[in-house]
Design an enzyme around this catalytic site. Structure first.
Site, short mmCIF file in Angstrom:
data_model
loop_
_atom_site.label_atom_id
_atom_site.label_comp_id
_atom_site.label_asym_id
_atom_site.label_seq_id
_atom_site.Cartn_x
_atom_site.Cartn_y
_atom_site.Cartn_z
N HIS A 119 35.70 -34.55 9.24
CA HIS A 119 35.64 -35.88 9.85
C HIS A 119 34.55 -36.68 9.15
CE1 HIS A 119 35.27 -39.17 12.50
NE2 HIS A 119 34.21 -38.72 13.15
N CYS A 173 37.16 -38.58 17.94
CA CYS A 173 37.25 -38.31 16.50
C CYS A 173 37.92 -36.99 16.19
CB CYS A 173 35.87 -38.34 15.87
SG CYS A 173 35.03 -39.90 16.11
N ASN A 178 32.92 -44.58 9.75
CA ASN A 178 33.57 -43.63 10.66
C ASN A 178 34.79 -44.31 11.30
OD1 ASN A 178 34.31 -41.99 12.79
ND2 ASN A 178 32.23 -41.66 13.54
N1 ACO Z 1 18.93 -50.28 10.70
C1 ACO Z 1 17.59 -50.08 10.73
N2 ACO Z 1 17.01 -49.30 11.64
C2 ACO Z 1 17.77 -48.70 12.55
C3 ACO Z 1 19.18 -48.86 12.56
C4 ACO Z 1 19.74 -49.69 11.59
N3 ACO Z 1 21.08 -49.91 11.51
N4 ACO Z 1 19.67 -48.12 13.58
C5 ACO Z 1 18.65 -47.52 14.18
N5 ACO Z 1 17.50 -47.87 13.56
C6 ACO Z 1 16.12 -47.45 13.84
C7 ACO Z 1 15.98 -46.94 15.26
O1 ACO Z 1 15.76 -48.04 16.14
C8 ACO Z 1 14.76 -46.04 15.13
O2 ACO Z 1 13.62 -46.86 15.19
P1 ACO Z 1 12.33 -46.39 16.03
O3 ACO Z 1 11.92 -45.08 15.40
O4 ACO Z 1 11.37 -47.51 15.83
O5 ACO Z 1 12.84 -46.23 17.42
C9 ACO Z 1 14.85 -45.51 13.71
O6 ACO Z 1 15.80 -46.35 13.03
C10 ACO Z 1 15.28 -44.07 13.60
O7 ACO Z 1 16.36 -43.82 14.48
P2 ACO Z 1 17.02 -42.39 14.50
O8 ACO Z 1 18.01 -42.40 15.61
O9 ACO Z 1 15.99 -41.32 14.45
O10 ACO Z 1 17.77 -42.37 13.09
P3 ACO Z 1 18.54 -41.17 12.52
O11 ACO Z 1 17.87 -40.71 11.28
O12 ACO Z 1 18.87 -40.14 13.56
O13 ACO Z 1 19.92 -41.85 12.13
C11 ACO Z 1 22.15 -42.14 13.00
C12 ACO Z 1 20.67 -42.51 13.13
C13 ACO Z 1 22.64 -42.59 11.65
C14 ACO Z 1 22.92 -42.87 14.09
C15 ACO Z 1 22.32 -40.63 13.14
O14 ACO Z 1 21.65 -40.19 14.30
C16 ACO Z 1 23.74 -40.21 13.22
O15 ACO Z 1 24.50 -40.36 12.29
N6 ACO Z 1 24.19 -39.62 14.34
C17 ACO Z 1 25.55 -39.14 14.49
C18 ACO Z 1 26.43 -40.27 14.87
C19 ACO Z 1 27.89 -39.92 14.77
O16 ACO Z 1 28.30 -39.20 13.89
N7 ACO Z 1 28.67 -40.48 15.67
C20 ACO Z 1 30.09 -40.36 15.62
C21 ACO Z 1 30.58 -39.40 16.59
S1 ACO Z 1 32.29 -39.19 16.41
C22 ACO Z 1 33.20 -40.04 17.61
O17 ACO Z 1 33.84 -39.43 18.43
C23 ACO Z 1 33.21 -41.52 17.63
#
Ligand code: ACO
Length: 332
Positions: free
Chosen positions: A258, A117, A288
């Site tokens: 980004h 990214c 993204n």
């Molecule tokens: N729908 C419903 N529930 C979900 C989903 C979904 N789509 N995805 C995960 N969950 C659940 C998980 O299983 C977890 O359940 P559990 O507590 O029973 O295990 C719960 O939701 C909470 O999960 P978290 O990981 O704590 O959720 P968080 O608030 O951290 O949000 C997210 C997750 C959106 C992925 C966040 O961590 C994030 O945005 N991270 C950064 C990701 C990113 O920017 N990546 C791109 C990098 S750039 C590149 O180079 C590609």
């Protein structure tokens, strides 16, 4: 004030978005997730998903044509193409060479750049430096991604986050050194590649029946850890650039971060104490799009009149690697 590339300006911007819009509700109909969960955790409402005939190279070429129109140059004026992508059409030849052919160009320099990214920021730094030589007058930087092709559509923690599309800019040399690309800063901490990677398909894990069964040919991510690191490095990348040039946050007219997650973007605004209105956001419509996200956003920001001559514009990114970086531009 240091200057990476005297008289190198972004003379044109362009983008391409596949016509198919996939809403959160559409995904929720297939997968155990909800529009409410996706919107509240990420800010994403919908994303574009490319069709079979919309490859990474096709979308990149379309974005490039739009950028060349905006710059008022034709393909024959281009002497360098760099494509930033993590979803190339194939491992080789490069997507840049495929795009070069689609644009009808031969015998120019073109190659792909892999920084996930942060790829567009990395490419700006590379091209700015290459344009110091007399060999190049107009260069294309293209960020193009068909991430839908490497997503595990059974993994709700990743597939809801990403989308397809392409953005492009033309960089041109000018005699006017009062504006242009002022500086780039990039970094990479490769210590934890497993936090965000595509484990299969390379030479370490060629495709086998087992690797397919283990779903190793899909993007894997530790979202929580990436979130924590992303906030830190987005902030650092912005602060380092401001400090290098003796600028205060209020001197910046627009930050184009980004577009990974609205919460990460808002955390950046809070940490560098800049009003949210100064951050350009379109993640709600694209998700993204990795290396394409900043050039798509830059093009939209220009179309919406958010960038005026004389403005300082700051681009900030992070991505797999883990990579990060920023670019400071004084708009011409
Ligand atoms: N729908 C419903 N529930 C979900 C989903 C979904 N789509 N995805 C995960 N969950 C659940 C998980 O299983 C977890 O359940 P559990 O507590 O029973 O295990 C719960 O939701 C909470 O999960 P978290 O990981 O704590 O959720 P968080 O608030 O951290 O949000 C997210 C997750 C959106 C992925 C966040 O961590 C994030 O945005 N991270 C950064 C990701 C990113 O920017 N990546 C791109 C990098 S750039 C590149 O180079 C590609």
């Amino acid at each position: 004030m240091t200057r990476l590339a005297p008289g190198v300006i972004i003379s044109g911007t362009g983008s391409y978005a596949p016509s198919r819009i996939v809403t959160n509700d559409e995904i929720s109909a297939q997968l155990d997730t909800t529009d409410e969960w996706i919107r509240s955790r990420t800010g994403i409402k919908e994303r574009r998903i490319a069709g079979d005939d919309e490859s990474t190279s096709f979308m990149g070429a379309e974005a490039a044509k739009s950028a060349m129109d905006s710059a008022g140059v034709s393909a024959s004026d281009i002497d360098l193409i760099i494509v930033a992508t993590l979803s190339p059409d194939m491992l080789f030849p490069s997507t840049a060479s495929l795009i070069q052919t689609q644009l009808g160009l031969r015998k120019i320099t073109s190659f792909d750049l892999s920084a996930a990214c942060s790829g567009f920021i990395y490419a700006l730094e590379v091209v700015s430096n290459m344009m110091r030589s007399d060999a190049y007058q107009h260069a294309l930087i293209i960020g193009s991604e068909k991430i839908s092709s490497i997503l595990d559509w059974e993994d709700r923690s990743t597939c809801v986050l990403f989308g397809d599309g392409a953005g492009a800019v033309v960089l041109s040399k000018t005699d006017d050194t009062s504006a242009g690309i002022i500086d780039s800063y990039t970094g990479n901490d490769g210590a934890k590649p497993e936090l965000l990677c595509l484990p299969g398909g390379g030479s370490a894990c060629p495709p086998t029946i087992d690797s397919l069964a283990q779903r190793k040919h899909f993007l894997k991510m530790n979202g929580r850890e990436i979130f924590r690191i992303a906030v830190r490095w987005m902030e650092q990348s912005a602060v380092i650039m401001l400090e290098r040039h003796g600028l205060k946050p209020e001197d910046i007219s627009l930050i184009i971060p980004h577009q990974a997650n609205l919460r990460i973007i808002h955390a950046l605004a809070r940490s560098i104490k800049i009003p949210k209105e100064k951050l350009f956001v379109n993640v709600e419509r694209y998700g993204n799009t990795s290396a394409a996200s900043i050039p798509i956003a830059l093009h939209e920001a220009r179309q919406k009149g958010c960038i005026q001559s004389g403005d300082y514009v700051l681009l900030v990114a992070f991505g797999a690697g883990l990579t990060w970086g920023s670019t400071l531009i004084k708009w011409h």
